[in-house]
Design an enzyme around this catalytic site. Structure first.
Site, PDB file in Angstrom:
ATOM      1  NE  ARG A  90      34.364  44.670  38.549  1.00 42.27           N
ATOM      2  CZ  ARG A  90      33.735  45.812  38.329  1.00 42.27           C
ATOM      3  NH1 ARG A  90      32.686  46.140  39.026  1.00 42.27           N
ATOM      4  NH2 ARG A  90      34.158  46.621  37.374  1.00 42.27           N
ATOM      5  CB  ILE A  91      32.423  43.197  46.719  1.00 45.37           C
ATOM      6  CG1 ILE A  91      33.185  44.481  47.027  1.00 45.37           C
ATOM      7  CG2 ILE A  91      31.856  42.493  47.941  1.00 45.37           C
ATOM      8  CD1 ILE A  91      33.821  44.568  48.353  1.00 45.37           C
ATOM      9  CG  LEU A  92      33.830  37.458  44.622  1.00 50.72           C
ATOM     10  CD1 LEU A  92      34.768  36.332  45.033  1.00 50.72           C
ATOM     11  CD2 LEU A  92      33.433  37.316  43.152  1.00 50.72           C
ATOM     12  CG  ASN A 106      41.677  38.641  48.799  1.00 49.23           C
ATOM     13  OD1 ASN A 106      42.012  38.832  47.628  1.00 49.23           O
ATOM     14  ND2 ASN A 106      41.555  39.640  49.667  1.00 49.23           N
ATOM     15  CG  HIS A 108      44.394  43.087  51.783  1.00 51.65           C
ATOM     16  ND1 HIS A 108      43.540  43.779  50.953  1.00 51.65           N
ATOM     17  CD2 HIS A 108      44.806  43.972  52.723  1.00 51.65           C
ATOM     18  CE1 HIS A 108      43.427  45.025  51.381  1.00 51.65           C
ATOM     19  NE2 HIS A 108      44.186  45.165  52.452  1.00 51.65           N
ATOM     20  CG  ASP A 140      34.244  36.154  56.069  1.00 53.49           C
ATOM     21  OD1 ASP A 140      34.445  37.259  55.536  1.00 53.49           O
ATOM     22  OD2 ASP A 140      34.442  35.943  57.285  1.00 53.49           O
ATOM     23  CG  ASP A 144      40.023  43.054  52.078  1.00 52.04           C
ATOM     24  OD1 ASP A 144      39.951  42.144  51.228  1.00 52.04           O
ATOM     25  OD2 ASP A 144      40.200  44.251  51.775  1.00 52.04           O
TER      26      ASP A 144
HETATM   27  C1  GAR Z   1      48.553  42.585  45.025  1.00 49.68           C
HETATM   28  O1  GAR Z   1      49.431  43.431  45.734  1.00 49.68           O
HETATM   29  C2  GAR Z   1      47.396  42.164  45.900  1.00 49.68           C
HETATM   30  O2  GAR Z   1      47.758  42.002  47.235  1.00 49.68           O
HETATM   31  C3  GAR Z   1      46.458  43.341  45.734  1.00 49.68           C
HETATM   32  O3  GAR Z   1      46.540  43.650  44.377  1.00 49.68           O
HETATM   33  C4  GAR Z   1      47.861  43.382  43.914  1.00 49.68           C
HETATM   34  C5  GAR Z   1      47.773  42.609  42.626  1.00 49.68           C
HETATM   35  O4  GAR Z   1      49.039  42.463  42.075  1.00 49.68           O
HETATM   36  N1  GAR Z   1      45.122  42.998  46.123  1.00 49.68           N
HETATM   37  C6  GAR Z   1      44.293  43.858  46.700  1.00 49.68           C
HETATM   38  O5  GAR Z   1      44.590  45.019  46.941  1.00 49.68           O
HETATM   39  C7  GAR Z   1      42.932  43.288  47.052  1.00 49.68           C
HETATM   40  N2  GAR Z   1      42.175  44.216  47.819  1.00 49.68           N
HETATM   41  P1  GAR Z   1      49.246  41.509  40.808  1.00 49.68           P
HETATM   42  O6  GAR Z   1      48.137  41.846  39.811  1.00 49.68           O
HETATM   43  O7  GAR Z   1      50.591  41.882  40.270  1.00 49.68           O
HETATM   44  O8  GAR Z   1      49.191  40.090  41.282  1.00 49.68           O
END
Ligand code: GAR
Length: 201
Positions: A90-92, A106, A108, A140, A144
């Site tokens: 979610r977006i904060l 975060n 990514h 921020d 992303d």
């Molecule tokens: C991770 O790969 C993370 O980089 C991604 O969600 C996955 C969570 O894995 N995050 C995003 O895509 C954020 N936009 P996890 O629940 O096993 O830690």
């Protein structure tokens, strides 16, 4: 010792990795004191099993403003100083980000600024890149787009599908995220504009 809250929406393998590192001792400079989730998910179960404080509210039902209010109240009651988004989908709000400015990380699954937003691994595969990777960055108000703390490339191999590529990306994430949280907790990250300098420990 920096008191940290983790936010997650899914499997929570990065969250579990942070907990493991903390349990292994060896002088980690952070303590995870709270998990926040926006839906029922495996990460919440991990927090329950670990006996960790859990903020679980369905953002889809109560709305993000109410979700943030509830979370911030609990975070402040627990003395949370830093927040780690580990698969939080979610977006904060700008107000939320302002209240923890420079203290939200975060993770990514791409080499940002390539492939921001949802489904970064699918986006990379569809684009046909030879290299994708992992980014840990400060949050921020941009999607992303905050200052980059750590990045590591992961090659896309012939025959990769989302599952195989995600698996190799996760291996890197599980190393990079604890490293970034340690740096944050030790106040070793200095942000100047978009540039993050890692100070010698
Ligand atoms: C991770 O790969 C993370 O980089 C991604 O969600 C996955 C969570 O894995 N995050 C995003 O895509 C954020 N936009 P996890 O629940 O096993 O830690």
């Amino acid at each position: 010792m920096m008191r940290i809250a983790v936010l997650a929406s899914g499997r929570g393998s990065n969250f579990a990795r942070l907990l493991e590192e903390q349990a292994a001792g060896g002088g980690v400079p952070y303590q995870i004191v709270l998990l926040g989730v926006d839906r029922n998910c495996p990460a919440a179960e991990t927090a329950r099993t670990a006996g960790l404080a859990l903020y679980s509210a369905a953002a889809r039902l109560i709305g993000m403003a109410e979700w943030e209010r509830g979370f911030l109240a609990q975070a402040s009651a627990l003395g949370v100083e830093g927040i780690v988004l580990a698969g939080f989908m979610r977006i904060l709000s700008p107000q939320f980000i302002a209240s923890y400015r420079g203290r939200i990380l975060n993770i990514h699954p791409s080499l940002l600024p390539a492939f921001p937003g949802r489904d970064a691994i699918g986006q990379a595969l569809r684009h046909g890149v030879r290299q994708t990777g992992v980014t840990v960055h400060f949050v921020d108000e941009t999607l992303d787009g905050g200052p980059i703390v750590l990045q590591e490339a992961v090659p896309v191999l012939a025959g990769d599908d989302e599952a195989s590529l995600a698996q190799r990306i996760h291996v890197v994430e599980h190393r990079l995220l604890p490293q970034a949280v340690r740096l944050l907790a030790q106040h070793e990250l200095q942000v100047t504009g978009r540039t993050v300098t890692i100070l010698e420990g």
